[in-house]
Design an enzyme around this catalytic site. Structure first.
Site, PDB file in Angstrom:
ATOM      1  N   CYS A   1     -70.985  -9.551 -77.836  1.00 38.58           N
ATOM      2  CA  CYS A   1     -71.267  -9.756 -76.123  1.00 38.58           C
ATOM      3  C   CYS A   1     -72.269  -8.745 -75.788  1.00 38.58           C
ATOM      4  O   CYS A   1     -72.448  -7.657 -76.648  1.00 38.58           O
ATOM      5  CB  CYS A   1     -69.987 -10.187 -75.534  1.00 38.58           C
ATOM      6  SG  CYS A   1     -69.002  -8.763 -75.376  1.00 38.58           S
TER       7      CYS A   1
ATOM      8  N   ASP B   1     -62.750  -1.692 -67.645  1.00 41.23           N
ATOM      9  CA  ASP B   1     -63.175  -2.915 -67.182  1.00 41.23           C
ATOM     10  C   ASP B   1     -63.513  -2.480 -65.682  1.00 41.23           C
ATOM     11  O   ASP B   1     -64.063  -3.283 -64.879  1.00 41.23           O
ATOM     12  CB  ASP B   1     -62.119  -3.940 -67.281  1.00 41.23           C
ATOM     13  CG  ASP B   1     -62.015  -4.568 -68.590  1.00 41.23           C
ATOM     14  OD1 ASP B   1     -60.888  -5.268 -68.860  1.00 41.23           O
ATOM     15  OD2 ASP B   1     -62.940  -4.318 -69.246  1.00 41.23           O
TER      16      ASP B   1
ATOM     17  N   ARG C   1     -68.337  -5.670 -81.149  1.00 36.70           N
ATOM     18  CA  ARG C   1     -66.764  -6.166 -80.957  1.00 36.70           C
ATOM     19  C   ARG C   1     -66.423  -6.684 -82.363  1.00 36.70           C
ATOM     20  O   ARG C   1     -65.756  -7.775 -82.701  1.00 36.70           O
ATOM     21  CB  ARG C   1     -66.617  -6.878 -79.781  1.00 36.70           C
ATOM     22  CG  ARG C   1     -67.043  -6.365 -78.602  1.00 36.70           C
ATOM     23  CD  ARG C   1     -66.886  -6.996 -77.297  1.00 36.70           C
ATOM     24  NE  ARG C   1     -65.562  -7.132 -77.094  1.00 36.70           N
ATOM     25  CZ  ARG C   1     -64.965  -7.656 -75.847  1.00 36.70           C
ATOM     26  NH1 ARG C   1     -66.013  -8.406 -75.133  1.00 36.70           N
ATOM     27  NH2 ARG C   1     -63.858  -7.997 -75.734  1.00 36.70           N
TER      28      ARG C   1
ATOM     29  N   LYS D   1     -56.305 -12.602 -65.875  1.00 39.25           N
ATOM     30  CA  LYS D   1     -57.041 -13.431 -67.032  1.00 39.25           C
ATOM     31  C   LYS D   1     -56.481 -12.825 -68.424  1.00 39.25           C
ATOM     32  O   LYS D   1     -56.346 -13.849 -69.143  1.00 39.25           O
ATOM     33  CB  LYS D   1     -58.621 -13.270 -66.934  1.00 39.25           C
ATOM     34  CG  LYS D   1     -59.461 -13.499 -67.779  1.00 39.25           C
ATOM     35  CD  LYS D   1     -61.165 -13.422 -67.812  1.00 39.25           C
ATOM     36  CE  LYS D   1     -61.445 -11.925 -67.976  1.00 39.25           C
ATOM     37  NZ  LYS D   1     -61.659 -11.386 -69.540  1.00 39.25           N
ATOM     38  N   ASN D   2     -56.554 -11.500 -68.255  1.00 40.33           N
ATOM     39  CA  ASN D   2     -56.273 -10.792 -69.663  1.00 40.33           C
ATOM     40  C   ASN D   2     -54.649 -10.916 -70.130  1.00 40.33           C
ATOM     41  O   ASN D   2     -54.486 -10.483 -71.228  1.00 40.33           O
ATOM     42  CB  ASN D   2     -56.989  -9.307 -69.818  1.00 40.33           C
ATOM     43  CG  ASN D   2     -58.485  -9.343 -69.715  1.00 40.33           C
ATOM     44  OD1 ASN D   2     -59.004 -10.512 -69.716  1.00 40.33           O
ATOM     45  ND2 ASN D   2     -59.010  -8.407 -69.434  1.00 40.33           N
TER      46      ASN D   2
ATOM     47  N   ARG E   1     -66.692 -15.825 -64.928  1.00 35.91           N
ATOM     48  CA  ARG E   1     -65.598 -15.834 -65.951  1.00 35.91           C
ATOM     49  C   ARG E   1     -64.530 -15.041 -65.702  1.00 35.91           C
ATOM     50  O   ARG E   1     -63.405 -15.141 -66.178  1.00 35.91           O
ATOM     51  CB  ARG E   1     -66.383 -14.847 -67.188  1.00 35.91           C
ATOM     52  CG  ARG E   1     -67.449 -15.902 -67.909  1.00 35.91           C
ATOM     53  CD  ARG E   1     -67.927 -15.029 -69.038  1.00 35.91           C
ATOM     54  NE  ARG E   1     -66.700 -14.628 -70.022  1.00 35.91           N
ATOM     55  CZ  ARG E   1     -66.518 -13.240 -70.425  1.00 35.91           C
ATOM     56  NH1 ARG E   1     -67.617 -12.361 -70.445  1.00 35.91           N
ATOM     57  NH2 ARG E   1     -65.595 -12.978 -70.804  1.00 35.91           N
TER      58      ARG E   1
END
Ligand code: EPZ
Length: 416
Positions: A116, A303, A121, A22-23, A395
């Site tokens: 978030c 993460d 952030r 995803k990243n 997500r």
């Protein structure tokens, strides 16, 4: 709303293959806006964050088609340079659009990306980097307007090796006049993948993966084809799932050197790790406490802090986890304590006293990685656990329950 229902105490055994990251996919999708033409991106995961980025780019004028795991992105008719507030709030990774839109159109307008669950952030490092190469930034009424007569290569020093700021700076600099040097750059593998993609397009970038990246501006770029690198965070999550259930799991299609720090910690905990060219196998019979500090790559990835904390709740002895990257990334702790974990949080440090077994109950996923961590805890806990608000998990974890079911887990998705 959907929930997971998990019946615990099942040892996971078997093989799974992780897909594209995803990243890596999110900044590379944004980078396709740097030129007109049709880009073909392979192994793009089926995730809601990817869908959200597709929606925003389509609104800007890109035409995007998905054919299986391939996205076909035609950025010829991109004509808008404003990212609407609602979409910015939906997904903060839309901040990656700043660099490409500024690079190609010398103008971009977006609302301040909301914080978030894991922190407020800020994007000050992104803005400082763009100003250094000539952008004039105006911030008012919650919007950011950036424009430039021209972009001129410069030396950018990042106070912190921010992944997003590094990626935005690279994407804004590829079409600038002259050379840009990014000092104290982030070193994550996803940045190396972005460099590979942009160089295929005709950019001249070197140094990604180190703390100094050099970008020599070029006149134009062309649309190309690319395959996204594997998702090291999903891979690490499945390795931890194998360890927490004392099973025997092989994760395939992974680059082991992306996970050196995670392998080291799993071995310290007592797992037996076998590393092949493109797979990692974890077998685990006992769990011993270890201390972990999250750091920028190649340090232990933030993460995977929540997933490995779940594992340490049932490890012998006391473990200490220090979260140095985000200021509010222990939201899984309260939920794990409902399952019987013994944890004390002091600022950015969690002190975990191992207990023999967690017990199932109702919990709520507070954010993406914390949600993944609660599923891992449920897999090992006694009895049944219900995990609410699993849209957070969707997500970033592709076909999460199917992958776990293929390893023997008793997990189902229900409407709650
Ligand atoms: C990327 O976020 C990832 N997201 C995150 O993954 C990951 O946790 C993070 O990098 C760190 O590895 C994507 O790539 C889409 P940062 P990013 O800028 O770029 C502070 C997931 O679960 N900071 O490296 O936003 C910031 O507040 C997500 O997949 C500033 O102060 O991370 C944070 O404390 C979560 N000013 C620290 O730096 C800035 O201008 C690291 O942030 C930018 C960042």
């Amino acid at each position: 709303m959907e929930k997971f229902v998990v019946t615990g105490e099942v040892q996971l055994c078997g093989k799974i293959r992780v897909g594209g990251a995803k990243n890596a996919a999110l900044p590379i999708m944004a980078a396709t806006l740097l030129c007109s033409g049709v880009s073909v991106i392979h192994d793009v995961p089926y995730l809601s964050d990817i869908k959200a980025m597709q929606g925003i780019m389509t609104l800007l004028g890109a035409e995007i088609k998905r054919e299986g795991r391939t996205l076909i992105i035609d950025s010829s008719n991109v004509h808008r340079v404003e990212v609407p507030e609602q979409l910015m709030r939906e997904m903060r990774a839309s901040v990656f659009l700043m660099g490409p839109l500024l690079g190609r159109f010398h103008k971009v307008r977006l609302s301040y990306p909301g914080g978030c669950a894991i922190g407020h952030r800020p994007i000050d490092l992104h803005l400082k980097a763009l100003e250094k190469i000539g952008a004039r930034i105006k911030e008012k009424f919650g919007f950011i307007d950036a424009e430039a007569d021209s972009l001129i290569g410069s030396e950018i020093y990042l106070d912190f090796p921010s992944v997003g700021a590094t990626e935005n700076a690279i994407m804004a600099a590829v079409l600038a006049k002259g050379v840009t040097i990014i000092c104290n750059a982030a070193r994550e593998p996803e940045i190396f993948d972005l460099q590979t993609f942009l160089n295929k397009m005709g950019a001249k970038i070197t140094g990604a993966g180190s703390d100094t990246i050099r970008i020599e501006g070029v006149e134009r770029l062309v649309a190309v084809e690319h395959t996204i690198i594997c998702d090291r965070i999903q891979a690490g999550t499945y390795l931890i799932a194998g360890a927490i259930t004392r099973g025997d799991v092989v994760v395939e299609n992974i680059v082991p050197e992306y996970l050196v720090s995670v392998i080291d910690k799993l071995e310290g905990i007592g797992s037996v790790i076998q590393v092949g060219e493109n797979f990692i196998r974890v077998r685990s019979k006992e769990l011993r406490g270890v201390d972990i500090k999250t750091l920028p790559h190649p340090g232990f990835p933030t993460d995977l802090q929540a997933p490995i904390l779940s594992l340490l709740t049932m490890a012998k002895g006391t473990s200490i986890i220090t979260e140095t990257i985000f200021e509010n990334r222990f939201k899984h702790v309260d939920e794990l304590m409902r399952m019987g974990a013994q944890i004390k949080v002091e600022g950015r440090t969690a002190i975990i006293r191992g207990v023999p077994k967690l017990t199932g109950t109702k919990v709520t996923a507070p954010d993406l990685r914390a949600g993944g961590a609660l599923v891992l805890a449920a897999l090992a806990a006694e009895g049944t656990t219900e995990i609410e608000q699993i849209y957070h998990i969707d997500r970033g974890y592709e076909n999460f329950e199917e992958h776990l079911q293929s390893l023997g887990a008793h997990i189902i998705r229900l409407n709650s």
